[in-house]
Design a protein around this motif. Structure first.
Motif, mmCIF file in Angstrom:
data_model
loop_
_atom_site.group_PDB
_atom_site.id
_atom_site.type_symbol
_atom_site.label_atom_id
_atom_site.label_comp_id
_atom_site.label_asym_id
_atom_site.label_seq_id
_atom_site.Cartn_x
_atom_site.Cartn_y
_atom_site.Cartn_z
ATOM 1 N N ILE A 137 0.914 -1.277 -0.102
ATOM 2 C CA ILE A 137 0.122 -0.070 0.139
ATOM 3 C C ILE A 137 0.949 1.366 -0.040
ATOM 4 O O ILE A 137 0.426 2.430 -0.303
ATOM 5 C CB ILE A 137 -0.889 0.169 1.164
ATOM 6 C CG1 ILE A 137 -0.308 -0.183 2.533
ATOM 7 C CG2 ILE A 137 -2.101 -0.868 1.044
ATOM 8 C CD1 ILE A 137 -1.173 0.179 3.693
ATOM 9 N N GLY A 138 2.280 1.325 0.521
ATOM 10 C CA GLY A 138 3.088 2.282 0.417
ATOM 11 C C GLY A 138 3.114 2.502 -1.194
ATOM 12 O O GLY A 138 2.856 3.865 -1.766
ATOM 13 N N PRO A 139 3.854 1.742 -1.915
ATOM 14 C CA PRO A 139 4.266 2.060 -3.352
ATOM 15 C C PRO A 139 2.752 2.239 -4.251
ATOM 16 O O PRO A 139 2.797 3.040 -5.119
ATOM 17 C CB PRO A 139 4.970 0.971 -3.818
ATOM 18 C CG PRO A 139 5.546 0.350 -2.561
ATOM 19 C CD PRO A 139 4.517 0.598 -1.340
ATOM 20 N N LEU A 140 2.109 1.327 -4.079
ATOM 21 C CA LEU A 140 0.840 1.150 -4.880
ATOM 22 C C LEU A 140 -0.349 2.237 -4.465
ATOM 23 O O LEU A 140 -1.142 2.705 -5.377
ATOM 24 C CB LEU A 140 0.268 -0.122 -4.947
ATOM 25 C CG LEU A 140 1.407 -1.142 -5.509
ATOM 26 C CD1 LEU A 140 0.431 -2.488 -5.672
ATOM 27 C CD2 LEU A 140 1.809 -0.748 -6.941
ATOM 28 N N GLY A 141 -0.361 2.569 -3.088
ATOM 29 C CA GLY A 141 -1.564 3.530 -2.709
ATOM 30 C C GLY A 141 -0.955 4.878 -2.524
ATOM 31 O O GLY A 141 -1.594 5.786 -2.843
#
Length: 345
Positions: A137-141
């Motif tokens: 969820i860090g990179p994609l969100g």
């Protein structure tokens, strides 16, 4: 196909793995599992999350053991409350589907490049190291991540596109000033295994002189190439023995003759472009490097320009451009992954 790390476990650990998978997926508060020693339980939990980075909400655990019991009570620690987890699950599923859709009909190599380029163009390293930056969820969100989160995002996207991919992890090395372990990926393209480190490529090429050009210094490397500046892996992974299909060689940007470097430097100086190249004409010793720098500078002088050179020495990659306004040649040493001092704990 069995998940990679699961396939390397003994029967007892596989039983625990299945129980944890079911419990974490259902957001259980407690999970009853067969007894394992604490370090073995940590390994199963950690490797399950390498196999299944889509389970981003399970950040840690505690456990209870009653005397004479053959079981443990596994108590998961979740990043968010359960309602928030469900919201994030829905958002991540939609995000992965949307991102993977344009590359559905690409070749394996094209799919890998698509995922790599997405990371390099859209994710920045999270220097504050927020907890969610270790998960997809860090990179994609949020568009931020540390190496662990980035490697997990690469795997999730490769999984969605049908590209074989696992997460590799190495230890620290205080003697070299490497304080933390590092995480990257291994992919299988056209039946052969390669190392892919999107984090290292993402941290290269950020100087103002050269702009934000995507780098491929760590795209499809062999064991021999990657371990020039990566520590040995903590858990066994497939051998990557093919050193002939890394990105710069595939794109005919890998040179063995100095006269070819000179010709490309002349073209670069004439056109005012930026040029990235790999040297494989023997070891890039200081003497060879000095010769290459002299060649590049000479090409610039013929066009009345001065060279600006950036160097990733361990991977023998040089990038250069030319300018009229500077008095002396500029040479910058690049250090991928901020000197490998990234916290992936």
């Amino acid at each position: 196909m069995e998940p990679y790390y699961y396939s390397k476990m003994n029967k007892q650990k596989q039983i625990v793995y299945h129980s944890l998978m079911q419990g974490l997926t259902s957001l259980a508060d407690e999970i009853k599992i067969p007894y394992l020693e604490g370090n073995e339980l940590y390994d199963v939990f950690f490797q399950l999350r390498l196999d299944h980075p889509e389970i981003f909400w399970a950040s840690g655990f505690k456990y209870k053991h009653y005397i004479d019991s053959s079981n443990l009570i596994f108590i998961p620690e979740y990043l968010f409350d359960k309602n928030k987890i469900k919201e994030h699950q829905k958002a991540m599923k939609a995000r992965v589907e949307k991102l993977s859709r344009p590359a559905t009909n690409y070749s394996e190599w094209e799919k890998e490049k698509y995922v790599h380029d997405f990371i390099c163009e859209n994710v920045r390293y999270d220097k504050l190291k927020k907890s969610y930056s270790h998960e997809i969820i860090g990179p994609l969100g949020q568009g931020v991540g540390v190496c662990e989160g980035i490697a997990k995002a690469v795997k999730v996207l490769c999984d969605a596109l049908g590209v074989w991919c696992i997460i590799a992890i190495c230890g620290n090395n205080p003697e070299k000033g490497i304080k933390y372990r590092h995480t990257w990926n291994i992919v299988k393209i056209n039946g052969k295994y390669y190392h892919l480190d999107a984090t290292f490529d993402n941290t290269l090429g950020k100087e103002e002189t050269f702009g934000s050009e995507i780098r491929y210094d760590y795209f499809n490397l062999s064991d021999k190439q990657i371990f020039r500046d990566h520590e040995p892996v903590l858990v066994s992974v497939p051998k990557c023995e093919d050193g002939e299909h890394f990105y710069y060689k595939e794109k005919k940007l890998s040179f063995t003759k100095k006269e070819d470097v000179y010709k490309r430097a002349l073209q670069t100086a004439k056109k005012g472009k930026i040029f990235t190249m790999h040297w494989r004409g023997g070891y890039l010793t200081k003497e060879v490097l000095d010769e290459l720098i002299d060649i590049i500078q000479k090409a610039g002088e013929e066009k009345q320009k001065k060279a600006k050179i950036s160097l990733n020495w361990t991977q023998a990659v040089l990038r250069f451009t030319f300018a009229e306004e500077i008095v002396m040649a500029e040479i910058t040493m690049e250090d991928a992954n901020e000197g490998e001092r990234i916290d992936c704990r």
